[in-house]
Design a protein around this motif. Structure first.
Motif, mmCIF file in Angstrom:
data_model
loop_
_atom_site.group_PDB
_atom_site.id
_atom_site.type_symbol
_atom_site.label_atom_id
_atom_site.label_comp_id
_atom_site.label_asym_id
_atom_site.label_seq_id
_atom_site.Cartn_x
_atom_site.Cartn_y
_atom_site.Cartn_z
ATOM 1 N N ARG A 1 34.938 32.770 48.711
ATOM 2 C CA ARG A 1 34.493 34.260 48.198
ATOM 3 C C ARG A 1 33.068 34.220 48.959
ATOM 4 O O ARG A 1 32.636 35.431 49.227
ATOM 5 C CB ARG A 1 34.040 34.020 46.699
ATOM 6 C CG ARG A 1 35.481 34.046 45.708
ATOM 7 C CD ARG A 1 35.243 34.106 44.331
ATOM 8 N NE ARG A 1 35.071 32.666 43.889
ATOM 9 C CZ ARG A 1 36.138 31.811 43.489
ATOM 10 N NH1 ARG A 1 37.632 32.397 43.511
ATOM 11 N NH2 ARG A 1 35.882 30.660 43.033
ATOM 12 N N SER B 1 34.969 38.229 41.893
ATOM 13 C CA SER B 1 35.870 37.919 40.647
ATOM 14 C C SER B 1 37.326 37.513 40.924
ATOM 15 O O SER B 1 38.143 37.242 40.353
ATOM 16 C CB SER B 1 36.149 39.105 39.763
ATOM 17 O OG SER B 1 36.509 40.082 40.500
ATOM 18 N N LYS C 1 40.338 35.465 42.449
ATOM 19 C CA LYS C 1 40.896 34.129 42.165
ATOM 20 C C LYS C 1 42.052 33.660 43.183
ATOM 21 O O LYS C 1 42.001 32.425 43.306
ATOM 22 C CB LYS C 1 41.722 34.166 40.649
ATOM 23 C CG LYS C 1 40.885 34.588 39.542
ATOM 24 C CD LYS C 1 39.885 33.326 39.158
ATOM 25 C CE LYS C 1 39.527 33.490 37.534
ATOM 26 N NZ LYS C 1 38.438 34.563 37.634
#
Length: 196
Positions: free
Chosen positions: A19, A49, A51
Motif C-alpha cells: 500500500r 483501504s 485489502k
C-alpha cells in the motif's frame, strides 16, 4: 471436472508495504502533474483501504510507463570480484549483467520499480547470474540461450495483476542463471526492514 475459478482462485492480500509503495507512486504522479489533487485524494483513499493486489493494481495502471525510456542501461560487470545490486535502489527499464569470473547477483526484493517491463540481458560467464524477484513478478526466459550452465527458474507461475514483467535475454554461459523468490532468511530480513 474443473473447479470454478471463483472457488479455486483466492485474491492475494496486500501488505502495508504494498500500500505504501502505491501511495508513494501516486504522490510522485501528482507532483509530476499526471493526476490532479482531487484524483490524488480519491486514489490515496482507495490505496490505503485496499485489502488485495486486485484493488491496488488499477490505481497505478495508467501511471506506469509501458515503453522503455531512452537512456543508458544499468551495467553490472562481475569481473574477478563479482558485482551485486540489492537493498533499496531504483530499477531502470534496461539492465545488462555480465557474470565474468565473480558472478552477478541482482535482488529486486526491496527495489523501487516503476516499470511494467524490465529488460535484463545476461551473459553468465564463469560466475553466472543470480536474480531474486518478489512474489508476484512474472519472469519470461523464452529468449534466453541456455549455454553450458543452463537456467534454474524457481519462481512461481503467473504474476500479480499490474506487477512488473522481467524479460531475461542473452546467454547463461558456463556459470548459469538462477531466478528465484526470496528465501526464508531473506524474507525474515525483509520483514524486519519493513517494521523499522
Amino acid at each position: 471436472m474443473t473447479a470454478e475459478p471463483s472457488r479455486s482462485v483466492k485474491p492475494l492480500r496486500a501488505s502495508d508495504a504494498d500500500r505504501e509503495a502505491v501511495v508513494e507512486q501516486l504522490r510522485e504522479a501528482a507532483a509530476e502533474g499526471r493526476i490532479d489533487l482531487d484524483e490524488l485524494d480519491t486514489r490515496l483513499g482507495l490505496a490505503l483501504s485496499a485489502k488485495t493486489y486486485a484493488e491496488l493494481a488499477p490505481l497505478t495502471e495508467d501511471l506506469v510507463p509501458v515503453a522503455v525510456a531512452a537512456g543508458e542501461p544499468l551495467v553490472l560487470e562481475g569481473g574477478m570480484q563479482g558485482a551485486s545490486r540489492s537493498g533499496r535502489w531504483k530499477v531502470p527499464p534496461a539492465i545488462r549483467a555480465r557474470g565474468g569470473a565473480g558472478g552477478v547477483r541482482i535482488d529486486f526484493t526491496l527495489a523501487d520499480c516503476r516499470w511494467r517491463e524490465i529488460e535484463l540481458d545476461v551473459r553468465g560467464g564463469m560466475g553466472g547470474v543470480k536474480i531474486v524477484v518478489p512474489q508476484g513478478w512474472t519472469v519470461q526466459t523464452d529468449e534466453l540461450s541456455l549455454g553450458l550452465g543452463g537456467l534454474k527458474n524457481k519462481t512461481t507461475g503467473e504474476g500479480f495483476p499490474g506487477a512488473p514483467v522481467l524479460r531475461v535475454t542473452g546467454s547463461c554461459g558456463m556459470g548459469g542463471v538462477v531466478v528465484r523468490h526470496p528465501n526464508f532468511r531473506e524474507r525474515r530480513k525483509l520483514r524486519n526492514a519493513q517494521t523499522h
